[in-house]
Write an enzyme that holds these catalytic residues in place. Structure first.
Site, PDB file in Angstrom:
ATOM      1  N   HIS A  28       0.843  -1.206   0.000  1.00  0.00           N
ATOM      2  CA  HIS A  28       0.000   0.000   0.000  1.00  0.00           C
ATOM      3  C   HIS A  28       0.877   1.256   0.000  1.00  0.00           C
ATOM      4  CE1 HIS A  28      -3.106  -2.624   2.292  1.00  0.00           C
ATOM      5  NE2 HIS A  28      -3.582  -2.432   1.071  1.00  0.00           N
ATOM      6  N   LYS A  52     -16.462  -8.490   7.544  1.00  0.00           N
ATOM      7  CA  LYS A  52     -16.709  -9.694   8.340  1.00  0.00           C
ATOM      8  C   LYS A  52     -15.952  -9.693   9.663  1.00  0.00           C
ATOM      9  CE  LYS A  52     -17.648 -11.930   4.335  1.00  0.00           C
ATOM     10  NZ  LYS A  52     -16.805 -12.306   3.242  1.00  0.00           N
ATOM     11  N   ARG A 101      -1.989  -6.045  -8.395  1.00  0.00           N
ATOM     12  CA  ARG A 101      -0.755  -6.813  -8.215  1.00  0.00           C
ATOM     13  C   ARG A 101      -0.588  -7.833  -9.323  1.00  0.00           C
ATOM     14  NH1 ARG A 101      -2.638  -8.078  -2.243  1.00  0.00           N
ATOM     15  NH2 ARG A 101      -4.448  -8.288  -3.587  1.00  0.00           N
ATOM     16  N   SER A 139      -2.754  -7.740   2.952  1.00  0.00           N
ATOM     17  CA  SER A 139      -3.078  -7.629   4.382  1.00  0.00           C
ATOM     18  C   SER A 139      -3.526  -8.993   4.914  1.00  0.00           C
ATOM     19  CB  SER A 139      -4.201  -6.616   4.613  1.00  0.00           C
ATOM     20  OG  SER A 139      -3.821  -5.344   4.166  1.00  0.00           O
TER      21      SER A 139
END
Ligand code: PNS
Length: 169
Positions: A28, A52, A101, A139
């Site tokens: 990031h 979630k 990516r 992440s």
């Protein structure tokens, strides 16, 4: 702040870089650095939409992002809820910045970009490629590594590494 002259007019471009940032990774940050070079103002916007199972609270994600983006004077950190394009419009942004990516990111990104364009045709999604060293960093995987006691050095800033270790211990 730089201003480009296009047909005699001053163009000031604000870009929104939205995401979950749970937590911010070096991938990031690589993208933020690239975006900060080409946009006049870059707003890193943490999605507050119900997710979630986030590891970090939105306030913690913002705190970490602010600490690691301090070096860029044209980068701001904020949170948003609701539709991204509504937020972008309210911020006066004409660009949504996203990183891609690998090919696997493309389908989801294409769907989002097309949907956002349909809702708000005046906002362009701009894709940038992170440095190849970060082409596999996410992440999600960093969190998994941290939970399982794996090495996370180099994937996230030192401050995030500490916060991750503390969170999962
Ligand atoms: O980093 P992420 O989790 O892939 O980011 C996804 C995010 C936050 C950019 C996306 O879920 C989003 O834009 N959410 C806001 C709600 C919205 O506008 N949804 C419609 C997108 S087509």
């Amino acid at each position: 702040m730089t201003h480009r002259m296009i047909s005699g007019e001053n163009i000031h471009v604000t870009a929104i870089y939205p995401g979950s940032f749970d937590p911010v990774t070096n991938g990031h940050l690589d993208l933020i650095g690239r975006g900060a070079k080409i946009f006049d103002r870059l707003v890193v916007a943490v999605s507050q939409n119900l997710e979630k199972d986030p590891l970090f609270a939105v306030s913690e994600r913002i705190e970490m992002l602010e600490a690691v983006t301090r070096e860029w004077k044209n980068v701001e950190v904020d949170a948003f809820d609701g539709l991204l394009v509504d937020y972008a419009r309210a911020e006066g942004a004409s660009v949504i910045l996203r990183g891609i990516r690998a090919v696997s990111d493309y389908e989801y990104e294409l769907q989002m970009a097309m949907m956002n364009r349909k809702i708000e045709p005046r906002i362009e999604t701009v894709f940038m490629l992170p440095g190849e060293a970060y082409s596999f960093v996410s992440s999600r995987l960093v969190k998994e590594l941290a939970r399982l006691g794996g090495p996370i050095k180099g994937f996230v800033p030192a401050l995030v590494e500490e916060r991750l270790r503390a969170k999962v211990s």
